[in-house]
Design a protein around this motif. Sequence first.
Motif, PDB file in Angstrom:
ATOM      1  N   GLN A  64       0.653  -0.939  -0.071  1.00 51.01           N
ATOM      2  CA  GLN A  64       0.081   0.054   0.002  1.00 51.01           C
ATOM      3  C   GLN A  64       0.737   1.256  -0.192  1.00 51.01           C
TER       4      GLN A  64
ATOM      5  N   ASN B 199       0.232  13.398   0.238  1.00 49.92           N
ATOM      6  CA  ASN B 199       0.516  15.004   0.046  1.00 49.92           C
ATOM      7  C   ASN B 199       1.119  15.064  -1.304  1.00 49.92           C
TER       8      ASN B 199
ATOM      9  N   LEU C 254      11.195  12.363  -5.142  1.00 44.66           N
ATOM     10  CA  LEU C 254      10.578  11.021  -4.633  1.00 44.66           C
ATOM     11  C   LEU C 254      11.158   9.864  -5.313  1.00 44.66           C
TER      12      LEU C 254
ATOM     13  N   VAL D 112       6.798  22.556  -9.462  1.00 38.98           N
ATOM     14  CA  VAL D 112       7.085  22.232  -8.126  1.00 38.98           C
ATOM     15  C   VAL D 112       6.471  20.738  -7.723  1.00 38.98           C
ATOM     16  N   ALA D 113       5.189  20.504  -8.219  1.00 38.50           N
ATOM     17  CA  ALA D 113       4.872  19.129  -8.176  1.00 38.50           C
ATOM     18  C   ALA D 113       5.732  18.031  -8.830  1.00 38.50           C
ATOM     19  N   PHE D 114       6.036  18.391  -9.868  1.00 38.73           N
ATOM     20  CA  PHE D 114       7.036  17.568 -10.835  1.00 38.73           C
ATOM     21  C   PHE D 114       8.131  17.324 -10.188  1.00 38.73           C
TER      22      PHE D 114
ATOM     23  N   PRO E 254       7.728  14.535   3.537  1.00 40.66           N
ATOM     24  CA  PRO E 254       6.015  14.416   3.620  1.00 40.66           C
ATOM     25  C   PRO E 254       5.219  13.719   2.676  1.00 40.66           C
ATOM     26  N   LEU E 255       5.987  13.146   1.705  1.00 45.52           N
ATOM     27  CA  LEU E 255       5.481  12.738   0.425  1.00 45.52           C
ATOM     28  C   LEU E 255       4.915  11.379   0.380  1.00 45.52           C
ATOM     29  N   ALA E 256       5.389  10.575   0.865  1.00 44.89           N
ATOM     30  CA  ALA E 256       4.914   8.996   0.582  1.00 44.89           C
ATOM     31  C   ALA E 256       5.191   8.432   1.728  1.00 44.89           C
ATOM     32  N   SER E 257       4.389   7.231   1.918  1.00 50.06           N
ATOM     33  CA  SER E 257       4.721   6.154   3.003  1.00 50.06           C
ATOM     34  C   SER E 257       4.336   4.823   2.092  1.00 50.06           C
ATOM     35  N   VAL E 258       5.123   3.848   2.630  1.00 47.59           N
ATOM     36  CA  VAL E 258       4.608   2.269   2.078  1.00 47.59           C
ATOM     37  C   VAL E 258       4.413   1.664   3.170  1.00 47.59           C
ATOM     38  N   MET E 259       3.561   0.639   2.958  1.00 46.00           N
ATOM     39  CA  MET E 259       3.264  -0.666   3.800  1.00 46.00           C
ATOM     40  C   MET E 259       3.113  -1.888   2.977  1.00 46.00           C
TER      41      MET E 259
ATOM     42  N   ALA F  69       8.720  17.659  -6.933  1.00 49.25           N
ATOM     43  CA  ALA F  69       8.587  16.835  -5.879  1.00 49.25           C
ATOM     44  C   ALA F  69       8.600  15.472  -6.366  1.00 49.25           C
ATOM     45  N   ALA F  70       7.711  15.121  -7.190  1.00 52.78           N
ATOM     46  CA  ALA F  70       7.681  13.579  -7.533  1.00 52.78           C
ATOM     47  C   ALA F  70       8.898  13.022  -7.951  1.00 52.78           C
TER      48      ALA F  70
ATOM     49  N   LEU G 189      -0.566  18.025  -3.885  1.00 53.33           N
ATOM     50  CA  LEU G 189       0.364  18.984  -4.523  1.00 53.33           C
ATOM     51  C   LEU G 189       0.195  19.006  -5.966  1.00 53.33           C
ATOM     52  N   PHE G 190      -0.247  17.850  -6.811  1.00 52.01           N
ATOM     53  CA  PHE G 190      -0.446  17.642  -8.025  1.00 52.01           C
ATOM     54  C   PHE G 190      -1.978  18.183  -8.396  1.00 52.01           C
TER      55      PHE G 190
ATOM     56  N   THR H  37       3.356  25.811  -9.975  1.00 52.10           N
ATOM     57  CA  THR H  37       2.941  24.387  -9.020  1.00 52.10           C
ATOM     58  C   THR H  37       3.077  23.228  -9.828  1.00 52.10           C
TER      59      THR H  37
ATOM     60  N   ARG I 269       0.919   5.307   0.187  1.00 53.47           N
ATOM     61  CA  ARG I 269       0.382   6.423   0.418  1.00 53.47           C
ATOM     62  C   ARG I 269       1.026   7.634   0.006  1.00 53.47           C
ATOM     63  N   LEU I 270       0.334   8.288  -0.862  1.00 59.38           N
ATOM     64  CA  LEU I 270       0.976   9.370  -1.583  1.00 59.38           C
ATOM     65  C   LEU I 270      -0.089  10.451  -1.570  1.00 59.38           C
TER      66      LEU I 270
END
Lengths: 166, 393
Positions: A135, A140, B31, B23-25, B151-156, B27-28, A144-145, B20, A137-138
């Motif tokens: 999973q 934020n 990441l 900035v968004a791209f 602050p952008l992503a987390s994975v589980m 940040a992506a 932003l997009f 923006t 989680r994106l």
Amino acid sequence: MPKLLDLELTGASLAFRAVLGAVLAAAAFLFLYFVPANLEALAARVLPEMGGTFAAAAPMIAALIHPMLPLAGLLIAAFTFPAVLLRGSKLYGFFVAGLGILFLAYVYLAFQGGAITIAVPENMIPAYSVTAALQLRLTNLMLLFMIPPVLTIVKGFVLVAGKREQ
Amino acid sequence: MAKSKFSLAVLSLNLLIVATVVVAFAAAGTLFYTVAALAPSIEVGSPEISKGGIGGGGSSLTMTLPVTISNPGQLTLSDVSAQVSVKDSHGATLLTGSAGPVSIPAGARNVLTNFTVSFDLSGLPEETLRRLITEQELLSVTGTIGASIPPLASVMGSAAATIPWSPPLSNFSVGDPQFSPLNSSHARITVPVSFDNLSDLLPVVGTAEMSVYDPQGVKVGGGTLEMEAPKGSYSSGIVVIMALPDVSTLLTEDAVLEYRVVGSFSAYGAELFEEDQDVSLEWGAPVKDLALGTPEKQPYNSTHFALTVPVSFKDNSGFLPVQGTLSATIYDSSGSNIGGSGLINVGVPAGGTFSQTLTAYVSLGALSETSLTAELTFDTEYGTAQKVVVLNA
């Protein structure tokens, strides 16, 4: 001089708009509709040639694409052509706002609401019966997009308001 | 004026939209770069397995997997963690493992974290332990991993699997006790023990104990077998040295000696099997069928005549040779001692027979007696056998 709604355009200008609109619409169709709609098939063709784990991972690609995403891409492509063609007209603001809404929906669907769940195929670990899921989680990054489409919607309403002022 | 106001607003919005989007791209991209650069930097070292034991020997196992991660990206990797647990088919937790959480700052190199898995059989309830050690079953493995790039992503990630469990103690069997005599006072009992260790991970380190009790409940012997069996078939025997009954009481008669054998097998800190069975030992008398044949009278001298009598017996023990001296005393009908023999040395190997002629010298006064009584005395290292026989002349 051809007239398009409240616009008076030269033939060359109209032709340029039509060509530009068609190119942008085609690009939107290709990248926002065709690729997502066929990503699994494309991955199935490319990843097996990479062998090993990549080959087994091909079905995971399908989980990355929300079922409604290609439809949103198709609508964006459909809106792009008139938006380019009617730039500066009294309807231009509506098309810009509409494109903003469609892009907003597209971003939301692309990020699947900020949480993308990917089921790992059982055959990735052939020796055992394994069920696995990832999973992402994106949220934020998704927010932003979402800012540019929101600003586009605002821009559309500003354009509509500006036309009405005239 | 109004037009320029709207134009300015649209221009501002256009600039904001472009900014923006950039900035968004960005940040992506950052990441993506962080994740892409992170993956190949993960190095998993060789697992270190340390085995504990039952009271020091073999019931626990700890595996430590060193993992080094470098983060050449621009974003901090935090809350990196992993957990795993294994349960048996009845839901009992057998194994837990964990790592982290650790944070790996941007630019950090070779951050070491250990993934430690502990497997302690001695901490399990005895019923669970017995089932696990002796039965094949499917174990449920569940694992989770997690990490975030704030602050952008987390994975589980989560995974569940079933894996077959091969027991370390399969087909455990205790065979019939085998008796083998050692000497006149002790015998050896060998109790065969066999099993198959099907486990790749767990050697069997255990102890088998056997005790032997006589019908009165008195312990007459015991033995212990320390076992250490890696994967494969194991076969051995528990040797019990047991005391035999006093041979002097069993010198002339065969018997069936009854015993009770009580045993137990312990491994991984628990008693896994018990054995309680009655066994019997066929006892053959060392001096079996001691008998005299037909006597014959012969002149000897002026005061005595010679009485020759064939004497025979069989050593029925099968393992005890008989050595000693044989003599006879002759009584007349009134019970008076009227003669006797000298000592005959007897040496009979185990399982052999003895047959010899005994000569007694009897007073001539008894020549007219029609019946005499001979008392045979056989002194052996195990005791003395006596037999009274009437000799009819």
